[in-house]
Scaffold this motif. Structure first.
Motif, PDB file in Angstrom:
ATOM      1  N   PRO A 140       0.861  -1.344  -0.107  1.00 23.77           N
ATOM      2  CA  PRO A 140       0.009   0.059   0.035  1.00 23.77           C
ATOM      3  C   PRO A 140       0.837   1.199   0.083  1.00 23.77           C
ATOM      4  N   THR A 141       0.426   2.350  -0.601  1.00 24.92           N
ATOM      5  CA  THR A 141       1.150   3.435  -1.033  1.00 24.92           C
ATOM      6  C   THR A 141       0.382   4.722  -0.812  1.00 24.92           C
ATOM      7  N   VAL A 142       0.926   5.662  -0.035  1.00 26.42           N
ATOM      8  CA  VAL A 142       0.012   7.040   0.065  1.00 26.42           C
ATOM      9  C   VAL A 142       0.987   8.103  -0.104  1.00 26.42           C
ATOM     10  N   ALA A 143       0.620   8.978  -1.135  1.00 29.26           N
ATOM     11  CA  ALA A 143       1.174  10.155  -1.636  1.00 29.26           C
ATOM     12  C   ALA A 143       0.682  11.559  -0.767  1.00 29.26           C
ATOM     13  N   VAL A 144       1.734  11.827  -0.195  1.00 31.37           N
ATOM     14  CA  VAL A 144       1.778  13.298   0.692  1.00 31.37           C
ATOM     15  C   VAL A 144       1.576  14.611  -0.562  1.00 31.37           C
ATOM     16  N   GLY A 145       0.607  14.824  -1.179  1.00 32.39           N
ATOM     17  CA  GLY A 145       0.495  15.615  -2.078  1.00 32.39           C
ATOM     18  C   GLY A 145      -0.687  15.126  -3.342  1.00 32.39           C
ATOM     19  N   TYR A 146      -1.136  15.791  -4.302  1.00 33.56           N
ATOM     20  CA  TYR A 146      -2.270  15.477  -5.192  1.00 33.56           C
ATOM     21  C   TYR A 146      -1.580  15.340  -6.502  1.00 33.56           C
ATOM     22  N   PRO A 147      -1.178  14.310  -7.098  1.00 29.89           N
ATOM     23  CA  PRO A 147      -0.761  14.366  -8.341  1.00 29.89           C
ATOM     24  C   PRO A 147      -1.836  14.077  -9.270  1.00 29.89           C
ATOM     25  N   LEU A 148      -1.851  14.215 -10.376  1.00 32.27           N
ATOM     26  CA  LEU A 148      -2.861  14.099 -11.595  1.00 32.27           C
ATOM     27  C   LEU A 148      -3.114  12.698 -11.546  1.00 32.27           C
ATOM     28  N   SER A 149      -2.029  11.836 -11.712  1.00 34.09           N
ATOM     29  CA  SER A 149      -2.269  10.229 -12.014  1.00 34.09           C
ATOM     30  C   SER A 149      -2.058   9.717 -10.659  1.00 34.09           C
ATOM     31  N   HIS A 150      -3.250   9.144  -9.919  1.00 34.90           N
ATOM     32  CA  HIS A 150      -2.968   8.505  -8.797  1.00 34.90           C
ATOM     33  C   HIS A 150      -3.758   7.317  -8.349  1.00 34.90           C
ATOM     34  N   ASP A 151      -3.971   6.361  -9.450  1.00 34.96           N
ATOM     35  CA  ASP A 151      -4.904   5.254  -9.184  1.00 34.96           C
ATOM     36  C   ASP A 151      -4.519   4.475  -8.358  1.00 34.96           C
ATOM     37  N   GLY A 152      -3.106   4.135  -8.096  1.00 35.54           N
ATOM     38  CA  GLY A 152      -2.546   3.047  -7.496  1.00 35.54           C
ATOM     39  C   GLY A 152      -2.225   3.285  -5.851  1.00 35.54           C
ATOM     40  N   CYS A 153      -2.372   4.554  -5.589  1.00 32.09           N
ATOM     41  CA  CYS A 153      -2.176   5.053  -4.234  1.00 32.09           C
ATOM     42  C   CYS A 153      -3.247   6.101  -3.636  1.00 32.09           C
ATOM     43  N   ALA A 154      -3.012   6.176  -2.512  1.00 32.70           N
ATOM     44  CA  ALA A 154      -3.998   7.228  -1.599  1.00 32.70           C
ATOM     45  C   ALA A 154      -3.492   8.393  -1.795  1.00 32.70           C
ATOM     46  N   CYS A 155      -3.909   9.538  -1.650  1.00 32.80           N
ATOM     47  CA  CYS A 155      -3.447  10.809  -1.717  1.00 32.80           C
ATOM     48  C   CYS A 155      -3.997  11.737  -0.381  1.00 32.80           C
ATOM     49  N   ILE A 156      -2.986  12.322   0.353  1.00 34.43           N
ATOM     50  CA  ILE A 156      -3.359  13.149   1.300  1.00 34.43           C
ATOM     51  C   ILE A 156      -2.660  14.617   1.000  1.00 34.43           C
ATOM     52  N   ASP A 157      -3.800  15.347   1.091  1.00 31.70           N
ATOM     53  CA  ASP A 157      -3.001  16.980   0.892  1.00 31.70           C
ATOM     54  C   ASP A 157      -4.035  17.849   1.241  1.00 31.70           C
ATOM     55  N   ILE A 158      -3.530  19.033   1.432  1.00 33.47           N
ATOM     56  CA  ILE A 158      -4.419  20.288   1.507  1.00 33.47           C
ATOM     57  C   ILE A 158      -5.231  20.697   0.297  1.00 33.47           C
ATOM     58  N   ASP A 159      -6.148  21.239   0.381  1.00 36.09           N
ATOM     59  CA  ASP A 159      -7.060  21.649  -0.616  1.00 36.09           C
ATOM     60  C   ASP A 159      -6.483  22.843  -1.267  1.00 36.09           C
ATOM     61  N   PHE A 160      -5.526  22.878  -2.123  1.00 38.55           N
ATOM     62  CA  PHE A 160      -4.914  24.174  -2.626  1.00 38.55           C
ATOM     63  C   PHE A 160      -5.903  24.996  -3.486  1.00 38.55           C
TER      64      PHE A 160
END
Lengths: 346, 346
Positions: A140-160
């Motif tokens: 399992p993978t989580v990104a701290v950020g919000y990349p365009l392509s992120h099907d394979g991981c979760a994303c956590i970020d501020i709503d910029f």
DNA sequence: TTGTAAGCGTTATCAG
DNA sequence: CTGATAACGCTTACAA
């Protein structure tokens, strides 16, 4: 190094008994427990991590992927990095650092070989290859950020996008119609570092909607930045601006504050300052600056919690997105032009 | 996840053949190699790290122990940390980060369980528990720093006694007899952070030998530091000092430079500045400052090389000490008072 | 050139 | 309450 067999022999019991003493998975007589524990202490026995893992015991390691570029904003970078390490430790996980060039390859290697149980991706760009290839990681993978392509991981970020709107609204509500934008490091724009760009677009859009004029100033490359020139340009070019929105790091913004101080330009009486997407906390500033900050503690906590839940619960988190609403920190550097008497907003 | 058996089955060979294809430890026919490699690619096979390790294959991980305190000098800290990570990666080692409270316990755990192959200790204090207990770690250990008790590990550091002498000599040779010392963060003194103290003692001793007078100024706690007060005190208290020796971080020193600039005090014409044991490279400074810097790249390189040699060569490095001679970086901020005409030293 | 099988240090299952 | 033993996935003698 002493192994479980040595302990068993020294304690005069079988290896399984030693194992059970350690794991508490079946009841052992007090006497046996004592003998075994004594032997363990005596021999300084520590179970071999690999052998345990082969039997399905989790090794409790998460990989932390953080590219090291020459131009990173160290203060912000560190805030995220240190906090993530701290959260991991707190959840009883060790951290394996991945900083190399071949980030995707490294992540694939450590996940597929079962070296780590999960992955945290830091310093995410808009087109982030690590995030795009997350489906190929075996954990399992989580990104701290919000990349365009992120099907394979979760994303956590501020709503910029919200940060951008909030910044424009906040100044608009206080009567500001002409603002100047002190952009972040141009490298980040070129790389389209996710949040930098999202904030920028959203803020500009909102400002246009509201009929605010935004003048951009972009020489914020640390090596070349010239506060004198900035302040000069700001007040020579019609001198209309009543506020500065800054994306720049603390040191750059502080130079601007200093230069204004030298020139006798008061904050917020003469010009308001609002810092967005920054992390001024703990920085040495000439005066406090109202800020819509990034939130390293919160994001790191959410990221690690989510990851650990996924690891221990076995549930997939691929594709999940959690965008946190920004919170403005009032520090009195923005003037309310609509208020009677023209006093500061705080 | 596909295992070696799956690959063997898919390729129509035995597991040992697959293993040998990967390790090149015996000759395999081209045809077999091709079939095996195809199967590996097909199944996305990666050997299990634990299983390999159980068979004696090194896992190539080093532990990096770095305490996280609230008051660390991030720029310097990072320079060491990032460089060490880079060197490790370069030597084909992964880095396991140890940042928790119980540093000794963590190191014992990861070394005894064979999770890591070696240990690097960063941010060493004079009385460093981690270094003192190094003999209890099951793997070779190297400290970047020079703690009092270091029987169990190797030590790599700059020779700060030399730095102290060099600083005093350098200024003395250029005619300075009254200098003011801008001390580093008081926390570091209280903690007796190795190099800070060693430099201080050595410099003071040497200055006394030479008959130089050194006035100490110690309010360099970032949160409380007041450049105005410092400059005021410096020039009011007799106003004798011709030079500043600074141990302070870049941001603090820069405030002083700024304050002097505002007051029309010129560097080096009116006062010289020498920074010692700092890492100003890449920092945004009002003007360049001559420096006897710490050398993160060199120390990190030496530390990792030594550690890797020990891991791969099996030779013990316990007790080894390597103190690197300091190198002064001339940046024209020190005036040669003995020179004809009184021009700057550069 | 390739296959068979022992064994690395644990944990868990099955018997007592 | 405790002991013997299979199995985890791999590497490497030893055989063929």
């Amino acid at each position: 190094m002493a192994g479980i067999k040595d302990v068993a022999r020294a304690a005069g019991v079988s290896v399984s008994t030693v194992s059970y003493v350690l794991s508490n998975k079946r009841s052992i007589s007090a006497e046996t427990t004592r003998r075994v524990m004594d032997a363990i202490r005596e021999l300084d026995y520590t179970p071999d991590a690999s052998a345990q893992k082969m039997r399905g015991v989790r090794n409790s390691i998460i990989a932390l992927s953080m590219p090291i570029r020459g131009d990173i904003n160290l203060a912000k970078y560190n805030a995220y990095f240190l906090r993530t390490a701290w959260e991991a430790k707190n959840a009883d996980y060790d951290v394996l650092l991945l900083t190399g060039e071949d980030m995707v390859g490294d992540i694939q290697r450590v996940t597929r070989s079962n070296l780590v149980d999960g992955v945290v991706l830091m310093d995410i760009e808009e087109d982030d290859e690590r995030a795009a290839k997350a489906a190929t990681y075996a954990k399992p993978t989580v990104a701290v950020g919000y990349p365009l392509s992120h099907d394979g991981c979760a994303c956590i970020d501020i709503d910029f996008v919200q940060v951008g709107c909030q910044a424009a609204d906040y100044l608009y509500d206080r009567g500001h119609r002409n603002v100047i934008l002190l952009r972040d490091n141009e490298h980040d724009y070129e790389r389209r570092s996710g949040y930098v760009v999202m904030f920028h677009e959203s803020m500009m859009d909102r400002a246009e909607e509201l009929g605010m004029s935004v003048l951009e100033f972009s020489k914020t490359d640390l090596a070349r930045f010239d506060a004198v020139e900035f302040v000069h340009e700001m007040f020579s070019d019609g001198g209309m601006a009543t506020a500065i929105i800054s994306q720049a790091p603390a040191s750059v913004l502080d130079h601007v504050l200093k230069e204004m101080q030298v020139r006798g330009i008061r904050v917020p009486e003469d010009v308001s300052v609002l810092s967005c997407g920054t992390f001024l906390e703990g920085e040495f500033m000439t005066r406090p600056v109202t800020e819509i900050p990034v939130m390293p503690e919160l994001l790191a906590h959410k990221a690690v919690s989510l990851l650990v839940d996924s690891i221990e619960g076995g549930k997939s988190i691929a594709g999940m997105v959690d965008l946190v609403s920004p919170v403005i920190q009032e520090r009195g550097s923005v003037m309310d032009l609509t208020a009677e008497g023209g006093r500061g907003s705080r």
